[in-house]
Design an enzyme around this catalytic site. Structure first.
Site, PDB file in Angstrom:
ATOM      1  N   CYS A  48      24.798  35.724  23.717  1.00  0.00           N
ATOM      2  CA  CYS A  48      24.641  35.892  22.268  1.00  0.00           C
ATOM      3  C   CYS A  48      23.146  35.817  21.925  1.00  0.00           C
ATOM      4  CB  CYS A  48      25.421  34.795  21.550  1.00  0.00           C
ATOM      5  SG  CYS A  48      25.077  34.754  19.789  1.00  0.00           S
ATOM      6  N   CYS A  51      26.578  38.357  17.750  1.00  0.00           N
ATOM      7  CA  CYS A  51      27.070  39.158  18.877  1.00  0.00           C
ATOM      8  C   CYS A  51      28.481  39.688  18.667  1.00  0.00           C
ATOM      9  CB  CYS A  51      27.001  38.343  20.167  1.00  0.00           C
ATOM     10  SG  CYS A  51      28.118  36.933  20.161  1.00  0.00           S
ATOM     11  N   LYS A  97       2.253   4.554   1.456  1.00  0.00           N
ATOM     12  CA  LYS A  97       2.316   5.109   2.810  1.00  0.00           C
ATOM     13  C   LYS A  97       1.907   6.568   2.704  1.00  0.00           C
ATOM     14  CE  LYS A  97       5.239   5.138   6.875  1.00  0.00           C
ATOM     15  NZ  LYS A  97       5.214   6.527   7.283  1.00  0.00           N
ATOM     16  N   ASP A 153       1.276  10.316   3.704  1.00  0.00           N
ATOM     17  CA  ASP A 153       1.942  11.233   4.635  1.00  0.00           C
ATOM     18  C   ASP A 153       0.900  12.177   5.245  1.00  0.00           C
ATOM     19  OD1 ASP A 153       3.891  12.437   6.029  1.00  0.00           O
ATOM     20  OD2 ASP A 153       4.719  13.582   4.369  1.00  0.00           O
ATOM     21  N   CYS A 206      30.372  29.973  18.505  1.00  0.00           N
ATOM     22  CA  CYS A 206      30.393  31.249  19.197  1.00  0.00           C
ATOM     23  C   CYS A 206      30.445  30.916  20.687  1.00  0.00           C
ATOM     24  CB  CYS A 206      29.112  32.039  18.872  1.00  0.00           C
ATOM     25  SG  CYS A 206      28.861  33.406  20.016  1.00  0.00           S
ATOM     26  N   LYS A 242      10.831   3.371   2.600  1.00  0.00           N
ATOM     27  CA  LYS A 242      10.799   4.816   2.393  1.00  0.00           C
ATOM     28  C   LYS A 242      11.397   5.145   1.026  1.00  0.00           C
ATOM     29  CE  LYS A 242       9.252   6.675   6.230  1.00  0.00           C
ATOM     30  NZ  LYS A 242       9.785   7.863   6.754  1.00  0.00           N
ATOM     31  N   TYR A 298      -6.710   1.961   6.429  1.00  0.00           N
ATOM     32  CA  TYR A 298      -5.753   0.890   6.132  1.00  0.00           C
ATOM     33  C   TYR A 298      -5.752  -0.230   7.165  1.00  0.00           C
ATOM     34  CZ  TYR A 298      -2.849   3.877   9.156  1.00  0.00           C
ATOM     35  OH  TYR A 298      -2.383   4.648  10.173  1.00  0.00           O
ATOM     36  N   CYS A 341      31.161  36.195  15.342  1.00  0.00           N
ATOM     37  CA  CYS A 341      29.771  35.756  15.379  1.00  0.00           C
ATOM     38  C   CYS A 341      28.885  36.806  14.711  1.00  0.00           C
ATOM     39  CB  CYS A 341      29.332  35.539  16.824  1.00  0.00           C
ATOM     40  SG  CYS A 341      27.575  35.188  16.969  1.00  0.00           S
ATOM     41  N   GLU A 343       0.862  -1.189   0.000  1.00  0.00           N
ATOM     42  CA  GLU A 343       0.000   0.000   0.000  1.00  0.00           C
ATOM     43  C   GLU A 343       0.887   1.224   0.000  1.00  0.00           C
ATOM     44  OE1 GLU A 343      -2.111  -0.074   3.689  1.00  0.00           O
ATOM     45  OE2 GLU A 343      -2.998  -1.990   3.163  1.00  0.00           O
TER      46      GLU A 343
HETATM   47  S1  IVH Z   1      -0.130   0.386   8.838  1.00  0.00           S
HETATM   48  C1  IVH Z   1       0.367  -1.787  12.784  1.00  0.00           C
HETATM   49  N1  IVH Z   1      -0.568   1.471   6.476  1.00  0.00           N
HETATM   50  O1  IVH Z   1       2.631   5.312   8.986  1.00  0.00           O
HETATM   51  C2  IVH Z   1       0.189  -1.138  11.456  1.00  0.00           C
HETATM   52  N2  IVH Z   1       0.337   2.842   8.181  1.00  0.00           N
HETATM   53  O2  IVH Z   1       5.207   5.050  10.269  1.00  0.00           O
HETATM   54  C3  IVH Z   1       0.658   0.266  11.429  1.00  0.00           C
HETATM   55  N3  IVH Z   1       0.733   5.153   7.520  1.00  0.00           N
HETATM   56  O3  IVH Z   1       1.434   5.614  12.268  1.00  0.00           O
HETATM   57  C4  IVH Z   1       0.201   1.133  10.392  1.00  0.00           C
HETATM   58  N4  IVH Z   1      -0.007   4.971   5.447  1.00  0.00           N
HETATM   59  O4  IVH Z   1       0.118   6.760  10.434  1.00  0.00           O
HETATM   60  C5  IVH Z   1      -0.122   1.660   7.733  1.00  0.00           C
HETATM   61  N5  IVH Z   1      -1.018   2.293   4.359  1.00  0.00           N
HETATM   62  C6  IVH Z   1      -0.588   2.486   5.595  1.00  0.00           C
HETATM   63  C7  IVH Z   1      -0.120   3.750   6.035  1.00  0.00           C
HETATM   64  C8  IVH Z   1       0.339   3.868   7.349  1.00  0.00           C
HETATM   65  C9  IVH Z   1       0.507   5.784   6.360  1.00  0.00           C
HETATM   66  C10 IVH Z   1       1.321   5.772   8.728  1.00  0.00           C
HETATM   67  C11 IVH Z   1       0.584   5.522  10.010  1.00  0.00           C
HETATM   68  C12 IVH Z   1       1.590   5.033  11.004  1.00  0.00           C
HETATM   69  C13 IVH Z   1       2.869   5.458  10.357  1.00  0.00           C
HETATM   70  C14 IVH Z   1       4.027   4.598  10.798  1.00  0.00           C
END
Ligand code: IVH
Length: 611
Positions: free
Chosen positions: A376, A355, A62, A64, A370, A259, A170, A352, A60
């Site tokens: 400062c 200061c 992620k 933000d 500094c 990531k 999710y 600095c 899925e």
């Molecule tokens: S699963 C136990 N799925 O990422 C399962 N999290 O870094 C935990 N997040 O706090 C979460 N998209 O806020 C899951 N498709 C997704 C997500 C997701 C964003 C966020 C979520 C979590 C954070 C962790």
């Protein structure tokens, strides 16, 4: 009393939501940054859980945004809360009710359902909102995530409604005999059938190779989406397997977040400024022609130190490549086009910029400092801003502009001075309309009883950050104990070596710091002692590694070890005191045997703790 509710009247709008203890903790996710890490994660699971066939995965995006939990009882939406620290969040039900993607009622007949998901602000909504904010001379949000956070925590739900937030669900947890769902993908489809917004881009993958293909595809395609994503979440699909794998202290073993690598953009350096940080470190910063990158507009990027300027051979007017990952300070990677080779190279300052004190090099570091740490103005501003920040004393509304005025007018010379400010003092500042002097006064006064770890973090002891502050608070329980601690006691703390221990001792031996601590106490700024949750100290100083299958989850055994004063670690080394081994223990057992580390079984462990 300093923590009396009357002191909280009129405190910032954002603090007025009731706390909500989640029925089941909201865990975080472990992060991976390379495809190889993903393969290793998958191989490890297959090995540790003796899986003969590669387990199915769900990928899925992620999102933000902000994690929330929605609770349905008898098919009706009854309560929604922010994630908070995962254990306790804030009840923001009325605001969540204004979000169209959240159904107020579901059709399935279920006694109790919890849905978790991510609330976000679509990028086009974010850009429109910022345009309007600019026109009204109001605060401009740095990125869609901050805008969503600010919009969710409004006292007036009508403002939340206007902000057009959305949500992707999710996760679902059902309490019902009638609905039997066996996998994550089935759960997603079930949630969709109940009217929840599910991200349409999820994919069931037969193995990690397919999941990696998904990550590669979306690393590029994400740039065309109308919402910010910073990675891919990869989850084991089968609930049976998920249950078997369970959780570590902070995250599920059955999921990981890949990531995306930081995005890069090209822009022009309009100026090079020199900043003075709270420790006195002087760093050059590139002022950039604004570019939109990874969900926000970037106007400044760190150049780290003056050697870096030489290494990059960078000057004002040059075209540069910058990169930024979500939450990370933007950084200049390289110059792609020099503006004018005849410009005199940018030189490190000798004095600095704030200061005028002669700068000094720090031992073993490339930075210049500094040394005027007490007077400062720039250093003081950075210190006070840090003191008031979220992970420290969390004094809401004391941002850069107000701190700057407090220091420039001479009202504040140390963090303790904040608590001596009267409403009349605050009236001298040029405050924006929604922050009256009275409001600010109340916010400061109501921040006087922080938890001990945040108070320690606020002190800005060199090399002591948020995590070390938490460790110190848990070990010493009171500020007085920490002040009295000696070098050897400090060294016994996990991760605390000579550098940190010496820095702590030095901090509390300095009379200037002690004067500030005394003044803080006089103003009633007193951290809360930590409640000792240990039931015994039998295992103090011992480190355990748990392996194999025991009669209960590893988390339970880990909790027993901690409750008796011990620590756990995930890998065996010569510092391991005991390996607690269950059935089919695997490689950790062999390593312990090879290193001569004592191996005990469950019964022996229980005898040790007298249970
Ligand atoms: S699963 C136990 N799925 O990422 C399962 N999290 O870094 C935990 N997040 O706090 C979460 N998209 O806020 C899951 N498709 C997704 C997500 C997701 C964003 C966020 C979520 C979590 C954070 C962790």
């Amino acid at each position: 009393m300093p923590d009396s509710p009357t002191n909280k009247v009129g405190s910032s709008a954002e603090k007025k939501f009731a706390q909500h203890k989640h029925k089941v903790r909201l865990y975080s996710l472990d992060n991976t940054y390379s495809y190889r890490d993903l393969e290793l994660w998958y191989e490890r699971l297959q090995k540790n859980y003796s899986l003969d066939t590669p387990p199915e995965l769900v990928c899925e995006l992620k999102i933000d945004g902000l994690a929330i939990s929605l609770n349905y009882e008898q098919s009706n939406f009854v309560l929604g809360a922010t994630r908070g620290d995962g254990v306790v969040g804030e009840n923001i039900t009325n605001n969540l009710k204004t979000i169209k993607a959240i159904p107020s009622k579901i059709s399935a007949n279920i006694a109790s359902l919890e849905v978790r998901g991510e609330v976000f602000m679509p990028v086009d909504v974010f850009e429109r909102l910022n345009d309007i904010q600019k026109q009204n001379n109001a605060k401009v949000f740095a990125n869609p995530r901050n805008a969503a956070a600010g919009s969710l925590r409004q006292l007036d739900p009508e403002i939340t409604r206007e902000r057009m937030l959305s949500m992707f669900a999710y996760y679902g947890r059902i309490d019902s005999d009638e609905v039997s769902i066996k996998s994550h993908s089935e759960m997603l489809e079930f949630l969709k059938s109940q009217g929840f917004n599910i991200n349409p881009n999820y994919k069931v993958c037969k193995d990690i190779d397919e999941a990696i293909k998904y990550c590669k595809l979306w690393d590029d395609k994400r740039k065309k989406l109308d919402y910010a994503t910073d990675g891919v979440v990869i989850k084991i699909n089968s609930f049976e397997l998920q249950n078997e794998m369970g959780f570590t202290a902070r995250a599920p073993r059955w999921a990981t977040a890949y990531k995306f690598p930081p995005e890069e953009m090209s822009t022009i350096v309009e100026d090079i400024e020199v900043n003075v940080g709270r420790s006195g470190a002087v760093t050059p910063v590139a002022v950039l022609q604004p570019v939109f990158i990874s969900g926000s507009t970037v106007q400044r990027a760190t150049l780290h130190n003056f050697d870096e300027i030489k290494r990059l051979n960078i000057n004002i007017g040059d075209r540069v490549l910058i990169k930024k990952a979500a939450e990370i300070i933007p950084k200049v990677i390289c110059v792609t086009e020099h503006a004018n080779n005849k410009l005199t190279p940018f030189e490190a300052p000798q004095y600095c910029p704030s200061c005028g004190t002669k700068l000094v090099p720090a031992e073993g570091e490339v930075n210049l400092y500094c040394p005027n740490s007490r007077n400062c103005p720039e250093q003081l501003k950075a210190k006070i801003e840090y003191w008031a920040s979220k992970d420290c004393m969390d004094i809401d509304g004391i941002g850069g502009n107000i701190v700057s005025q407090m220091v420039d007018t001479g009202l504040v010379k140390t963090p303790a001075d904040l608590y001596g400010l009267t409403i009349d003092d605050l009236k001298k500042l040029n405050l924006v309309a929604d922050k009256s002097a009275q409001n600010l006064y109340n916010v400061i006064q109501s921040s006087k009883r922080p938890v001990l770890s945040r108070f320690i973090n606020s002190l800005g002891i060199r090399h002591v950050g948020k995590e070390m502050s938490e460790q110190l608070a848990n070990k010493f329980l009171t500020l007085q104990n920490l002040i009295k601690s000696d070098y050897n006691e400090l060294l016994a703390i996990d991760g605390c070596g000579d550098k940190i221990a010496s820095s702590i001792i030095e901090f509390f031996s300095d009379s200037y710091n002690n004067d500030i601590l005394e003044q803080l106490e006089k103003y009633g700024v007193v951290p809360q002692d930590v409640e000792d949750k240990r039931i015994s100290k039998i295992l103090e100083g011992m480190t355990f590694v748990i392996t194999g299958t025991l009669s209960d989850t590893r988390d339970k055994f880990s909790a027993m070890i901690k409750a008796n004063g011990g620590k756990t670690s995930s890998s065996v080394s010569k510092n391991t005191s005991y390996v607690l081994a269950g059935d089919n223990p695997g490689s950790k057992y062999d390593k312990a045997a090879a290193l001569g580390v004592k191996i005990i079984n469950e019964n022996e462990f229980k005898k040790m703790i007298g249970s």
